[in-house]
Design an enzyme around this catalytic site. Sequence first.
Site, PDB file in Angstrom:
ATOM      1  N   TYR A  25       0.809  -1.218   0.000  1.00 57.20           N
ATOM      2  CA  TYR A  25       0.000   0.000   0.000  1.00 57.20           C
ATOM      3  C   TYR A  25       0.849   1.279   0.000  1.00 57.20           C
ATOM      4  O   TYR A  25       0.312   2.375  -0.079  1.00 57.20           O
ATOM      5  CB  TYR A  25      -0.926   0.030   1.223  1.00 57.20           C
ATOM      6  CG  TYR A  25      -1.928  -1.103   1.242  1.00 57.20           C
ATOM      7  CD1 TYR A  25      -2.941  -1.174   0.290  1.00 57.20           C
ATOM      8  CD2 TYR A  25      -1.859  -2.090   2.214  1.00 57.20           C
ATOM      9  CE1 TYR A  25      -3.864  -2.212   0.311  1.00 57.20           C
ATOM     10  CE2 TYR A  25      -2.780  -3.135   2.241  1.00 57.20           C
ATOM     11  CZ  TYR A  25      -3.771  -3.197   1.283  1.00 57.20           C
ATOM     12  OH  TYR A  25      -4.676  -4.213   1.291  1.00 57.20           O
ATOM     13  N   HIS A  30      -4.816   5.658  -1.560  1.00 60.03           N
ATOM     14  CA  HIS A  30      -5.567   5.415  -0.328  1.00 60.03           C
ATOM     15  C   HIS A  30      -4.714   5.692   0.921  1.00 60.03           C
ATOM     16  O   HIS A  30      -5.254   5.885   2.004  1.00 60.03           O
ATOM     17  CB  HIS A  30      -6.063   3.964  -0.319  1.00 60.03           C
ATOM     18  CG  HIS A  30      -7.363   3.773   0.396  1.00 60.03           C
ATOM     19  ND1 HIS A  30      -8.310   4.761   0.538  1.00 60.03           N
ATOM     20  CD2 HIS A  30      -7.884   2.667   1.023  1.00 60.03           C
ATOM     21  CE1 HIS A  30      -9.352   4.280   1.214  1.00 60.03           C
ATOM     22  NE2 HIS A  30      -9.115   3.024   1.521  1.00 60.03           N
ATOM     23  N   TYR A  75      -5.450  -1.313   9.578  1.00 58.90           N
ATOM     24  CA  TYR A  75      -6.053  -1.290   8.247  1.00 58.90           C
ATOM     25  C   TYR A  75      -7.178  -0.267   8.264  1.00 58.90           C
ATOM     26  O   TYR A  75      -7.822  -0.025   9.278  1.00 58.90           O
ATOM     27  CB  TYR A  75      -6.549  -2.668   7.766  1.00 58.90           C
ATOM     28  CG  TYR A  75      -5.402  -3.586   7.451  1.00 58.90           C
ATOM     29  CD1 TYR A  75      -4.739  -3.515   6.237  1.00 58.90           C
ATOM     30  CD2 TYR A  75      -4.940  -4.478   8.408  1.00 58.90           C
ATOM     31  CE1 TYR A  75      -3.656  -4.320   5.959  1.00 58.90           C
ATOM     32  CE2 TYR A  75      -3.850  -5.293   8.151  1.00 58.90           C
ATOM     33  CZ  TYR A  75      -3.203  -5.205   6.921  1.00 58.90           C
ATOM     34  OH  TYR A  75      -2.124  -5.988   6.661  1.00 58.90           O
ATOM     35  N   ASN A  77     -10.232   0.159   7.330  1.00 53.47           N
ATOM     36  CA  ASN A  77     -11.627  -0.031   7.747  1.00 53.47           C
ATOM     37  C   ASN A  77     -11.810  -0.153   9.259  1.00 53.47           C
ATOM     38  O   ASN A  77     -12.935  -0.100   9.752  1.00 53.47           O
ATOM     39  CB  ASN A  77     -12.218  -1.273   7.077  1.00 53.47           C
ATOM     40  CG  ASN A  77     -12.284  -1.115   5.574  1.00 53.47           C
ATOM     41  OD1 ASN A  77     -11.845  -0.124   5.011  1.00 53.47           O
ATOM     42  ND2 ASN A  77     -12.836  -2.105   4.901  1.00 53.47           N
TER      43      ASN A  77
END
Length: 197
Positions: A25, A30, A75, A77
């Site tokens: 990532y 994001h 993470y 979420n």
Amino acid sequence: MFRRNKISGPVEYLIVGLGNPDRKYENTRHNCGWLAADYIAGKLGVSVNKIKFKSFVGECTVGGRRALLMKPTTYMNNSGQAVTEAMRFYKIPPEKVIVIFDDVSLPVGKMRIRQKGSDGGQKGMRSIIYLSGSDAFPRIKIGIGAKPDPGWDLADWVLSKFTDSERKTLEAMFDNALGAIELMADGKIDRAMNLYN
């Protein structure tokens, strides 16, 4: 303008950059919140490398206030787990938690400050609002651009990497974000919105 020296007293503000911890990532759209946190840490001369509250953390001074710079490792979420844990520990209200995250509705090079509000579809912010029971979090939304083609899967787009020219544009935004945070921590969010929105 930016103070590097630490001040004594309790942590009064949390500055949270949202992102995902895995190497895959790194430098993705994001992870804009993590990129902003790293940039701000560099400007303030602090390291965000201690592990606490399910996050990488580092203490800094902004707007004359002692603050904790956080990069949750839960993470995206589940960002609320890290944020609410730190809020409880320091007894910090939502109004003193500044959250930085990506926004697909803004072009790269644009930034939007909001005093509070809904999650706007951003799942990290949704987790924070849900677990804290409040939407009164000041936030800085950093534009990552809309999908270049309607056929693109949104997940693929937000997990794509910034181009070199976009990274240069982002650095100017991160500078603005730090300027905004200094004002927000000094209780001048309206001025921050007028200057940087």
